[in-house]
Design a protein around this motif. Structure first.
Motif, PDB file in Angstrom:
ATOM      1  N   VAL A  63       0.844  -1.196   0.000  1.00 11.99           N
ATOM      2  CA  VAL A  63       0.000   0.000   0.000  1.00 11.99           C
ATOM      3  C   VAL A  63       0.884   1.253   0.000  1.00 11.99           C
ATOM      4  O   VAL A  63       0.624   2.217  -0.737  1.00 11.99           O
ATOM      5  CB  VAL A  63      -0.963  -0.016   1.205  1.00 11.99           C
ATOM      6  CG1 VAL A  63      -1.664   1.333   1.350  1.00 11.99           C
ATOM      7  CG2 VAL A  63      -1.987  -1.131   1.040  1.00 11.99           C
ATOM      8  N   ALA A  64       1.942   1.235   0.794  1.00 11.09           N
ATOM      9  CA  ALA A  64       2.869   2.367   0.811  1.00 11.09           C
ATOM     10  C   ALA A  64       3.531   2.564  -0.546  1.00 11.09           C
ATOM     11  O   ALA A  64       3.847   3.696  -0.932  1.00 11.09           O
ATOM     12  CB  ALA A  64       3.930   2.154   1.889  1.00 11.09           C
ATOM     13  N   ALA A  65       3.727   1.462  -1.288  1.00 11.91           N
ATOM     14  CA  ALA A  65       4.360   1.531  -2.612  1.00 11.91           C
ATOM     15  C   ALA A  65       3.388   1.945  -3.708  1.00 11.91           C
ATOM     16  O   ALA A  65       3.795   2.122  -4.859  1.00 11.91           O
ATOM     17  CB  ALA A  65       4.979   0.179  -2.962  1.00 11.91           C
ATOM     18  N   GLY A  66       2.093   2.076  -3.358  1.00 15.73           N
ATOM     19  CA  GLY A  66       1.141   2.582  -4.331  1.00 15.73           C
ATOM     20  C   GLY A  66       0.117   1.596  -4.845  1.00 15.73           C
ATOM     21  O   GLY A  66      -0.576   1.889  -5.826  1.00 15.73           O
ATOM     22  N   ALA A  67      -0.028   0.435  -4.224  1.00 14.52           N
ATOM     23  CA  ALA A  67      -1.029  -0.531  -4.669  1.00 14.52           C
ATOM     24  C   ALA A  67      -2.432   0.059  -4.540  1.00 14.52           C
ATOM     25  O   ALA A  67      -2.787   0.619  -3.508  1.00 14.52           O
ATOM     26  CB  ALA A  67      -0.934  -1.818  -3.853  1.00 14.52           C
ATOM     27  N   ASN A  68      -3.227  -0.078  -5.593  1.00 18.46           N
ATOM     28  CA  ASN A  68      -4.612   0.400  -5.558  1.00 18.46           C
ATOM     29  C   ASN A  68      -5.491  -0.483  -4.690  1.00 18.46           C
ATOM     30  O   ASN A  68      -6.433  -0.015  -4.049  1.00 18.46           O
ATOM     31  CB  ASN A  68      -5.208   0.426  -6.962  1.00 18.46           C
ATOM     32  CG  ASN A  68      -4.439   1.307  -7.920  1.00 18.46           C
ATOM     33  OD1 ASN A  68      -3.424   0.889  -8.455  1.00 18.46           O
ATOM     34  ND2 ASN A  68      -4.911   2.527  -8.129  1.00 18.46           N
ATOM     35  N   GLY A  69      -5.218  -1.787  -4.715  1.00 16.79           N
ATOM     36  CA  GLY A  69      -6.038  -2.737  -3.982  1.00 16.79           C
ATOM     37  C   GLY A  69      -5.197  -3.832  -3.365  1.00 16.79           C
ATOM     38  O   GLY A  69      -4.014  -3.993  -3.696  1.00 16.79           O
ATOM     39  N   VAL A  70      -5.817  -4.590  -2.470  1.00 16.98           N
ATOM     40  CA  VAL A  70      -5.147  -5.717  -1.822  1.00 16.98           C
ATOM     41  C   VAL A  70      -6.039  -6.948  -1.933  1.00 16.98           C
ATOM     42  O   VAL A  70      -7.251  -6.881  -1.704  1.00 16.98           O
ATOM     43  CB  VAL A  70      -4.830  -5.423  -0.339  1.00 16.98           C
ATOM     44  CG1 VAL A  70      -4.364  -6.682   0.385  1.00 16.98           C
ATOM     45  CG2 VAL A  70      -3.758  -4.345  -0.241  1.00 16.98           C
ATOM     46  N   PHE A  71      -5.423  -8.050  -2.324  1.00 14.25           N
ATOM     47  CA  PHE A  71      -6.065  -9.353  -2.399  1.00 14.25           C
ATOM     48  C   PHE A  71      -5.616 -10.165  -1.187  1.00 14.25           C
ATOM     49  O   PHE A  71      -4.426 -10.187  -0.874  1.00 14.25           O
ATOM     50  CB  PHE A  71      -5.619 -10.037  -3.701  1.00 14.25           C
ATOM     51  CG  PHE A  71      -6.084 -11.452  -3.902  1.00 14.25           C
ATOM     52  CD1 PHE A  71      -7.069 -11.733  -4.840  1.00 14.25           C
ATOM     53  CD2 PHE A  71      -5.525 -12.507  -3.198  1.00 14.25           C
ATOM     54  CE1 PHE A  71      -7.487 -13.044  -5.057  1.00 14.25           C
ATOM     55  CE2 PHE A  71      -5.938 -13.806  -3.400  1.00 14.25           C
ATOM     56  CZ  PHE A  71      -6.927 -14.078  -4.337  1.00 14.25           C
ATOM     57  N   MET A  72      -6.561 -10.818  -0.525  1.00 12.49           N
ATOM     58  CA  MET A  72      -6.161 -11.673   0.593  1.00 12.49           C
ATOM     59  C   MET A  72      -7.130 -12.836   0.742  1.00 12.49           C
ATOM     60  O   MET A  72      -8.350 -12.670   0.694  1.00 12.49           O
ATOM     61  CB  MET A  72      -6.093 -10.884   1.905  1.00 12.49           C
ATOM     62  CG  MET A  72      -7.380 -10.187   2.300  1.00 12.49           C
ATOM     63  SD  MET A  72      -7.210  -9.300   3.884  1.00 12.49           S
ATOM     64  CE  MET A  72      -6.087  -8.008   3.428  1.00 12.49           C
ATOM     65  N   GLU A  73      -6.573 -14.014   0.857  1.00 16.82           N
ATOM     66  CA  GLU A  73      -7.405 -15.169   1.148  1.00 16.82           C
ATOM     67  C   GLU A  73      -7.524 -15.302   2.661  1.00 16.82           C
ATOM     68  O   GLU A  73      -6.550 -15.149   3.399  1.00 16.82           O
ATOM     69  CB  GLU A  73      -6.808 -16.424   0.513  1.00 16.82           C
ATOM     70  CG  GLU A  73      -6.949 -16.359  -1.009  1.00 16.82           C
ATOM     71  CD  GLU A  73      -6.466 -17.583  -1.733  1.00 16.82           C
ATOM     72  OE1 GLU A  73      -5.693 -18.370  -1.146  1.00 16.82           O
ATOM     73  OE2 GLU A  73      -6.862 -17.764  -2.908  1.00 16.82           O
ATOM     74  N   CYS A  74      -8.764 -15.535   3.121  1.00 13.43           N
ATOM     75  CA  CYS A  74      -9.023 -15.624   4.552  1.00 13.43           C
ATOM     76  C   CYS A  74      -9.988 -16.783   4.791  1.00 13.43           C
ATOM     77  O   CYS A  74     -10.763 -17.157   3.907  1.00 13.43           O
ATOM     78  CB  CYS A  74      -9.576 -14.312   5.084  1.00 13.43           C
ATOM     79  SG  CYS A  74     -10.951 -13.650   4.136  1.00 13.43           S
ATOM     80  N   HIS A  75      -9.935 -17.316   5.996  1.00 11.22           N
ATOM     81  CA  HIS A  75     -10.686 -18.538   6.303  1.00 11.22           C
ATOM     82  C   HIS A  75     -11.037 -18.528   7.790  1.00 11.22           C
ATOM     83  O   HIS A  75     -10.239 -18.069   8.615  1.00 11.22           O
ATOM     84  CB  HIS A  75      -9.814 -19.752   5.963  1.00 11.22           C
ATOM     85  CG  HIS A  75     -10.539 -21.062   5.950  1.00 11.22           C
ATOM     86  ND1 HIS A  75     -10.863 -21.740   7.108  1.00 11.22           N
ATOM     87  CD2 HIS A  75     -11.002 -21.815   4.922  1.00 11.22           C
ATOM     88  CE1 HIS A  75     -11.496 -22.863   6.780  1.00 11.22           C
ATOM     89  NE2 HIS A  75     -11.590 -22.935   5.470  1.00 11.22           N
ATOM     90  N   PRO A  76     -12.211 -19.043   8.153  1.00 12.56           N
ATOM     91  CA  PRO A  76     -12.562 -19.093   9.577  1.00 12.56           C
ATOM     92  C   PRO A  76     -11.605 -19.940  10.414  1.00 12.56           C
ATOM     93  O   PRO A  76     -11.428 -19.681  11.612  1.00 12.56           O
ATOM     94  CB  PRO A  76     -13.969 -19.724   9.575  1.00 12.56           C
ATOM     95  CG  PRO A  76     -14.504 -19.480   8.207  1.00 12.56           C
ATOM     96  CD  PRO A  76     -13.316 -19.509   7.288  1.00 12.56           C
ATOM     97  N   ASP A  77     -10.977 -20.937   9.784  1.00 13.87           N
ATOM     98  CA  ASP A  77     -10.072 -21.838  10.507  1.00 13.87           C
ATOM     99  C   ASP A  77      -8.930 -22.242   9.575  1.00 13.87           C
ATOM    100  O   ASP A  77      -8.909 -23.356   9.051  1.00 13.87           O
ATOM    101  CB  ASP A  77     -10.845 -23.076  10.982  1.00 13.87           C
ATOM    102  CG  ASP A  77      -9.997 -24.028  11.807  1.00 13.87           C
ATOM    103  OD1 ASP A  77      -8.868 -23.651  12.203  1.00 13.87           O
ATOM    104  OD2 ASP A  77     -10.454 -25.163  12.050  1.00 13.87           O
TER     105      ASP A  77
END
Length: 269
Positions: free
Chosen positions: A222-236
């Motif tokens: 984000v500091a380098a200028g990314a417009n968006g962030v992708f992240m995989e997330c899971h309850p467990d």
């Protein structure tokens, strides 16, 4: 949210792509989607729900791949109806593009397939946003050829995603210079915070990961200028059927997005 509005928001402000790596069950995707929708609403961040109906490049032939296209698209349609979130999911074959585009707002091209011309053209011709993950084997400036293939096919709704470069055996490294380099093509650039901490094939018959570094790399991107962030997330994540070691626990998402939002605001203040 209309497709044109989503794309314009991605150009002018921060946005998130998030969800479980693969569709494991109706319960898990709906739980993740409703939680993420609530977080996005509280933080005022556009969020696109991500989950794959088929993980075609798993390390082992015995690895769980997902429910397949027909059932997967049905479940993603249910998520969309329940939460109102736009949908992003992977395609692997050109013939999948028009069928998946009936539900998905964003068609994602996996990193290993980022140079497959027929796949790119088919995705572009749907008119949907096409998110192409930069191959682990490419320099950022090589992605200009990918952008040109999509534009030549009549589609200007393009995202590019940085997800690390192969560095020795079972390891990836992220060169943050790739973010401003790819922004030179006048497209929004996404940072994949979770696959970038993956250790491909690191567990022998599965990939490992270092999820503790997700906040570090996401903040740097984000500091380098990314417009968006992708992240995989899971309850467990420790019991996830795919990419658990490099997935963020669902209950850790809001704190990270709060931090990233503050960084985006600082960048644009």
């Amino acid at each position: 949210m209309a497709l044109s509005e989503l794309y314009q928001k991605s150009r002018s402000g921060p946005f998130i792509l998030a969800g479980p790596c693969v569709i494991e069950s109706r319960e898990i995707v709906l739980r993740a989607a409703t939680t993420l929708a609530a977080i996005a609403d509280r933080l005022g961040l556009p969020l696109v729900f991500k989950s794959s109906f088929d993980k075609a490049n798993r390390t082992s032939v015995t690895s769980f791949r997902g429910p397949g296209m027909q059932e997967g698209v049905r479940l993603l349609s249910e998520v969309k109806a329940e939460t109102g979130l736009p949908i992003v999911t992977d395609i692997h074959h050109p013939e999948q593009a028009p069928l998946v585009a009936e539900v998905a707002d964003v068609l994602q091209i996996p990193a290993f397939l980022c140079r497959q011309t027929d796949l790119l053209v088919a995705a572009a011709k749907t008119g949907k946003i096409v998110n192409v993950k930069k191959g682990q084997f490419l320099a950022p400036w090589d992605m200009e050829n990918v952008v040109n293939k999509l534009r030549a096919s009549g589609n200007e709704n393009i995202w590019l995603t940085e997800r690390g470069v192969t560095y020795g055996y079972n390891n990836l490294v992220v060169d943050m210079r790739s973010i401003p380099e790819m922004r030179k093509f006048d497209v929004p650039v996404v940072f994949d915070a979770t696959h970038s901490v993956q250790l491909p094939g690191g567990l022998g018959k599965a990939s490992g990961g270092q999820r503790e570094y997700i906040p570090v790399l996401a903040s740097a991107a984000v500091a380098a200028g990314a417009n968006g962030v992708f992240m995989e997330c899971h309850p467990d994540p420790d019991n996830a059927k795919c990419d658990g070691p490099n997935s963020l626990p669902l209950d850790a998402v809001e704190a990270l997005l709060t931090r990233l939002k503050a960084l985006w605001e600082l960048n644009n203040g």
